[in-house]
Design a protein around this motif. Structure first.
Motif, PDB file in Angstrom:
ATOM      1  N   THR A   1       0.887  -1.128   0.075  1.00  0.00           N
ATOM      2  CA  THR A   1      -0.057  -0.138   0.164  1.00  0.00           C
ATOM      3  C   THR A   1       0.930   0.971  -0.097  1.00  0.00           C
ATOM      4  O   THR A   1       0.746   1.979  -0.740  1.00  0.00           O
ATOM      5  CB  THR A   1      -1.004   0.161   1.376  1.00  0.00           C
ATOM      6  N   SER A   2       2.003   1.134   0.914  1.00  0.00           N
ATOM      7  CA  SER A   2       2.843   2.450   1.023  1.00  0.00           C
ATOM      8  C   SER A   2       3.417   2.797  -0.352  1.00  0.00           C
ATOM      9  O   SER A   2       3.689   3.919  -0.700  1.00  0.00           O
ATOM     10  CB  SER A   2       3.998   2.055   1.845  1.00  0.00           C
ATOM     11  N   VAL A   3       3.750   1.615  -1.087  1.00  0.00           N
ATOM     12  CA  VAL A   3       4.652   2.022  -2.205  1.00  0.00           C
ATOM     13  C   VAL A   3       3.730   2.911  -3.504  1.00  0.00           C
ATOM     14  O   VAL A   3       4.131   3.829  -4.172  1.00  0.00           O
ATOM     15  CB  VAL A   3       5.301   0.807  -2.773  1.00  0.00           C
ATOM     16  N   HIS A   4       2.495   2.582  -3.376  1.00  0.00           N
ATOM     17  CA  HIS A   4       1.286   3.173  -4.326  1.00  0.00           C
ATOM     18  C   HIS A   4       1.224   4.623  -3.884  1.00  0.00           C
ATOM     19  O   HIS A   4       1.092   5.624  -4.829  1.00  0.00           O
ATOM     20  CB  HIS A   4       0.180   2.232  -4.510  1.00  0.00           C
ATOM     21  N   THR A   5       1.210   4.857  -2.574  1.00  0.00           N
ATOM     22  CA  THR A   5       1.076   6.134  -2.109  1.00  0.00           C
ATOM     23  C   THR A   5       2.268   6.988  -2.215  1.00  0.00           C
ATOM     24  O   THR A   5       2.290   8.226  -2.704  1.00  0.00           O
ATOM     25  CB  THR A   5       1.017   6.140  -0.427  1.00  0.00           C
ATOM     26  N   LEU A   6       3.201   6.424  -2.185  1.00  0.00           N
ATOM     27  CA  LEU A   6       4.820   7.027  -2.382  1.00  0.00           C
ATOM     28  C   LEU A   6       4.777   7.493  -3.883  1.00  0.00           C
ATOM     29  O   LEU A   6       5.189   8.560  -4.339  1.00  0.00           O
ATOM     30  CB  LEU A   6       5.955   5.980  -2.211  1.00  0.00           C
ATOM     31  N   LEU A   7       4.552   6.424  -4.675  1.00  0.00           N
ATOM     32  CA  LEU A   7       4.331   6.827  -6.064  1.00  0.00           C
ATOM     33  C   LEU A   7       3.312   7.962  -6.554  1.00  0.00           C
ATOM     34  O   LEU A   7       3.543   8.603  -7.591  1.00  0.00           O
ATOM     35  CB  LEU A   7       4.227   5.274  -7.037  1.00  0.00           C
ATOM     36  N   ALA A   8       2.143   7.733  -6.157  1.00  0.00           N
ATOM     37  CA  ALA A   8       1.046   8.719  -6.243  1.00  0.00           C
ATOM     38  C   ALA A   8       1.867  10.206  -5.791  1.00  0.00           C
ATOM     39  O   ALA A   8       1.564  11.193  -6.602  1.00  0.00           O
ATOM     40  CB  ALA A   8      -0.092   8.486  -5.549  1.00  0.00           C
ATOM     41  N   GLY A   9       2.528  10.071  -4.711  1.00  0.00           N
ATOM     42  CA  GLY A   9       3.232  11.493  -4.212  1.00  0.00           C
ATOM     43  C   GLY A   9       4.231  12.065  -5.303  1.00  0.00           C
ATOM     44  O   GLY A   9       4.826  12.948  -5.260  1.00  0.00           O
ATOM     45  N   LEU A  10       4.729  11.060  -6.285  1.00  0.00           N
ATOM     46  CA  LEU A  10       5.763  11.438  -7.114  1.00  0.00           C
ATOM     47  C   LEU A  10       5.050  11.684  -8.579  1.00  0.00           C
ATOM     48  O   LEU A  10       5.753  11.650  -9.570  1.00  0.00           O
ATOM     49  CB  LEU A  10       6.720  10.261  -7.088  1.00  0.00           C
TER      50      LEU A  10
END
Lengths: 104, 288
Positions: free
Chosen positions: B166-175
Motif C-alpha cells: 500500500t505504501s509504495v503506491h502512496t509513495l508513487l502517487a506522491g511522485l
C-alpha cells in the motif's frame, strides 16, 4: 572584481548588443554544428523525430552562457526553445543592457 | 505513510544517473529529500546534477505547479536515512552491493519504514534475504529519465507485506508516477523482454549485419519502438546494461542474456552511452 578585470568581464556586453539577426544567425550555426542538420528559423526543433529534452537543456545552457542571461520561472518552457525565432525573442526579452541584473 | 501530501521526507541512496533523477523528481514534487552517496565526488556533483534535471523536468512541463520544490540535502552515510518516511535505494546494479546497502538502510530506519530497491532485474526475494524485515521491501523499476516517464514497474516479492504494498503506491502517487505491479523474478517483465532484445540488437551490430542507426531505424519505423534499442541502450547506460544482463544470465542460464562482447568492449573503453558522451552513438557531436 575590481576595475581592470571588470573590463574583460564586460567585453561581451560593452559593445552594441548583437541584433536579432545576429542572434538568429549564431543559433542557426550552433544548431547546424551540433545536429549536422540545417534548420529554418521557424522550424520546430522538437516535432516528431526531432530533438530530445536533453538537447533542449543544452540550448538553455548555450543561451545563458552566450548571452549572459538567466532563464527561469515561466520562461523555462519548451515553447520558448521550439524555434530559432522563439529563442531570439526570449534572448531579446531577457537581455538587459544595464549590468547588475540578478541571476536566477 | 499518510496521504500523498508533499511533506514526506524521502531518502535516496546512490547519486548516479537514477538516484539523481529520482531525487530531482521528488524535489520537484515538493518532498524533502536526502540524497546519500559514499563517494565524495558524487556528493560534490549531486546538487548540480539534481538542479539540472529539475530544470529539464520543469521545461518539459513534467512537474506540478501547485507546490514549491522540496529541499535537497546531500549526505555521505546511510544513517542520514533515519526518520525518512521511505527510502529508495538506487546504487549500482550489483546484487551484492544492493544487498549490503539495503541491510545498512534497514538498520538505519528500523522496521515499518518502506524500503524500495530501484532495480531493473535483481529479484526482490533475493534482496529480501539481506534485510531483517523483508515485508518492508518492494522493488520499483524507475525508467530513465525518471522525471519524464510517468509509469514505473512495481515488484512485490513473495515476502512483501500488505502495508508496504500500500505504501509504495502512496509513495508513487506522491511522485506523480503510476505503478504497474508484477510478480517477482529475474528481470521482472520489462528487463526480461527489453534486455534480451537490446543484447541481440548489439549482436547484430557486432556481426556487421547492420549499423546502430539501421537497427534503430527499423525498430522505430517498422515496429514502432519509440527510441530504438541501441539508443535505449545508450540512455540506460552501457555499464548498467552489462551488469543487468549479467544478473539475468546468472539467474536464468539463458544464453540470450550473456552480455555481447561488443557491449563489454564499449564498457571497457569507457563508452557508457549518453552519460559519458559516447556509446553506440556519439553525443558530443550530435545530440538528438
Amino acid at each position: 572584481m575590481t576595475t581592470p578585470s571588470g573590463r574583460t568581464d564586460a567585453a561581451h556586453t560593452a559593445g552594441p548588443l548583437p541584433s536579432d539577426e545576429d542572434v538568429a544567425a549564431e543559433l542557426l550555426d550552433f544548431l547546424a554544428q551540433r545536429t549536422r542538420t540545417r534548420w529554418e528559423p521557424d522550424q520546430d526543433l522538437f516535432a516528431v523525430g526531432g530533438m530530445s529534452s536533453l538537447f533542449a537543456m543544452q540550448l538553455v545552457v548555450h543561451l545563458e552562457q552566450t548571452y549572459q542571461i538567466a532563464i527561469s520561472g515561466a520562461d523555462l518552457m519548451l515553447d520558448n526553445f521550439r524555434t530559432v525565432e522563439a529563442m531570439v525573442r526570449l534572448v531579446n526579452k531577457l537581455r538587459s543592457p544595464a549590468p547588475g541584473s540578478t541571476g536566477e | 505513510m499518510s496521504d500523498n501530501n508533499s511533506d514526506e521526507s524521502l531518502a535516496v541512496v546512490g547519486a548516479g544517473v537514477m538516484g539523481t533523477a529520482v531525487a530531482a523528481l521528488a524535489v520537484g514534487y515538493g518532498h524533502t529529500v536526502t540524497l546519500i552517496d559514499s563517494s565524495p565526488r558524487a556528493r560534490e556533483d549531486a546538487p548540480d546534477r539534481v538542479r539540472f534535471q529539475l530544470r529539464t523536468a520543469r521545461m518539459m512541463n513534467a512537474l506540478p505547479e501547485d507546490r514549491p520544490p522540496g529541499s535537497l540535502t546531500v549526505a555521505g552515510t546511510q544513517d542520514a536515512a533515519a526518520g525518512a518516511s521511505a527510502v529508495i535505494e538506487a546504487v549500482t546494479e550489483d546484487p551484492k552491493e544492493k544487498a549490503a546497502v539495503l541491510a545498512g538502510l534497514a538498520a538505519a530506519t528500523g522496521p515499518g519504514t518502506l524500503l524500495v530497491s530501484n532495480t531493473s532485474g535483481v529479484p526482490i526475494e533475493e534482496l529480501g534475504e539481506a534485510v531483517p524485515h523483508p515485508e518492508d521491501l518492494v522493488g520499483v523499476h524507475f525508467m530513465n529519465p525518471a522525471y519524464l516517464i510517468p509509469t514505473v514497474e512495481v515488484i512485490l516479492g513473495p515476502r512483501t507485506g500488505d502495508a508496504a504494498a500500500t505504501s509504495v503506491h502512496t509513495l508513487l502517487a506522491g511522485l506523480g508516477r503510476r505503478g504497474i505491479a508484477v510478480g517477482d523474478g529475474p528481470g521482472f517483465v520489462t528487463s526480461r523482454l527489453l534486455h534480451r532484445m537490446i543484447n541481440d540488437a548489439i549482436e547484430l551490430v557486432r556481426e556487421g549485419r547492420a549499423t546502430p542507426e539501421t537497427v534503430d531505424a527499423l525498430m522505430r519505423d517498422c515496429i514502432g519502438h519509440r527510441t530504438g534499442p541501441l539508443a535505449t541502450a545508450d540512455l540506460i547506460g552501457l555499464d548498467n546494461l552489462a551488469d543487468s544482463l549479467q544478473v539475468l544470465h546468472d539467474r536464468t542460464g539463458d544464453t540470450a542474456f550473456r552480455p555481447s562482447e561488443l557491449l563489454l568492449a564499449k564498457v571497457r573503453r569507457g563508452h557508457l552511452g549518453r552519460k559519458s558522451g559516447r556509446g553506440f552513438y556519439d553525443y558530443e557531436e550530435a545530440i538528438r
